[in-house]
Design a protein around this motif. Structure first.
Motif, short mmCIF file in Angstrom:
data_model
loop_
_atom_site.label_atom_id
_atom_site.label_comp_id
_atom_site.label_asym_id
_atom_site.label_seq_id
_atom_site.Cartn_x
_atom_site.Cartn_y
_atom_site.Cartn_z
N GLY A 48 0.53 -1.36 -0.20
CA GLY A 48 0.21 0.30 0.30
C GLY A 48 0.83 1.76 -0.36
N GLU A 49 2.15 1.33 -0.37
CA GLU A 49 3.05 2.36 0.02
C GLU A 49 2.77 2.82 -1.38
N ASP A 76 5.70 7.71 -0.25
CA ASP A 76 5.67 7.82 1.41
C ASP A 76 7.52 7.78 0.80
N ARG A 77 7.65 8.15 -0.22
CA ARG A 77 9.14 7.95 -1.08
C ARG A 77 8.87 8.43 -2.66
N ALA A 117 0.10 9.83 6.00
CA ALA A 117 -1.71 10.05 7.19
C ALA A 117 -2.10 8.98 6.17
N PRO A 118 -3.26 8.29 7.31
CA PRO A 118 -4.02 7.46 7.05
C PRO A 118 -5.06 8.09 5.71
N ALA A 119 -5.35 9.06 6.46
CA ALA A 119 -6.69 10.58 5.42
C ALA A 119 -6.23 10.05 4.05
N MET A 124 -5.97 8.98 -2.28
CA MET A 124 -4.69 8.82 -2.81
C MET A 124 -4.64 7.13 -3.74
N LEU A 125 -4.97 6.34 -2.36
CA LEU A 125 -6.18 5.21 -2.71
C LEU A 125 -6.99 5.48 -3.91
N GLN A 126 -7.64 6.40 -3.71
CA GLN A 126 -9.26 6.43 -4.23
C GLN A 126 -9.30 6.98 -5.37
N LYS A 127 -8.14 7.98 -5.26
CA LYS A 127 -7.68 8.48 -6.53
C LYS A 127 -7.13 7.58 -8.46
#
Length: 157
Positions: A48-49, A76-77, A117-119, A124-127
């Motif tokens: 999930g990164e 994340d990176r 951050a989790p939110a 970003m995952l949805q996008k």
């Protein structure tokens, strides 16, 4: 698609995406995390990164990029992807470095990890998912997007 139809940055992006697949990452090119920013390669890893990769095809391309630090908060990176002839000493040492060509790449330096951050990760995952699905739909059924995409002024459900 043949190399002669691709821009130098797109060729680098292809090699980066191919390499990341070997590490179980999936990626999208020219991803927009927010208005005014366009990430060359945005990659989602098996845990999930999110990795942000900016492709620079020349010294002039790098020097003209004044907004790269704005990308740091969206992954994340962070990595630069350049070809073997790029003067890599120009790139900040505290960022990741990938050397690529149109066929593959090699990660020479990992970018430091700064966890989203989790939110923000959820957004970003949805996008990422919507962007990937929209691209797939456009590829599968070219031309229909102009008739089916929601108008910018219409509220989305």
């Amino acid at each position: 698609m043949q190399d002669h139809t691709l821009q130098p940055g797109q060729i680098l992006a292809r090699g980066v995406a191919r390499h990341l697949r070997q590490h179980d990452f999936v990626s999208i090119e020219e991803f927009v995390p927010k208005r005014g920013l366009r990430v060359d390669v945005f990659a989602l890893g098996p845990k999930g990164e999110f990795w942000v990769i900016e492709c620079k095809s020349s010294r002039a391309d790098y020097m003209a990029d004044g907004k790269w630090q704005g990308y740091l908060e969206w992954g994340d990176r962070f990595f630069w992807a350049v070809d073997a002839d790029f003067p890599s000493e120009l790139l900040p040492a505290e960022t990741g470095l990938i050397v690529a060509d149109g066929f593959d790449a090699e990660i020479l330096r990992m970018g430091p990890e700064t966890r989203l951050a989790p939110a923000r990760r959820k957004v970003m995952l949805q996008k990422f998912a919507r962007h990937a699905a929209s691209r797939l739909h456009g590829w599968r059924d070219p031309g229909v997007s102009a008739f089916c995409d929601p108008a910018p002024s219409r509220p989305r459900p």
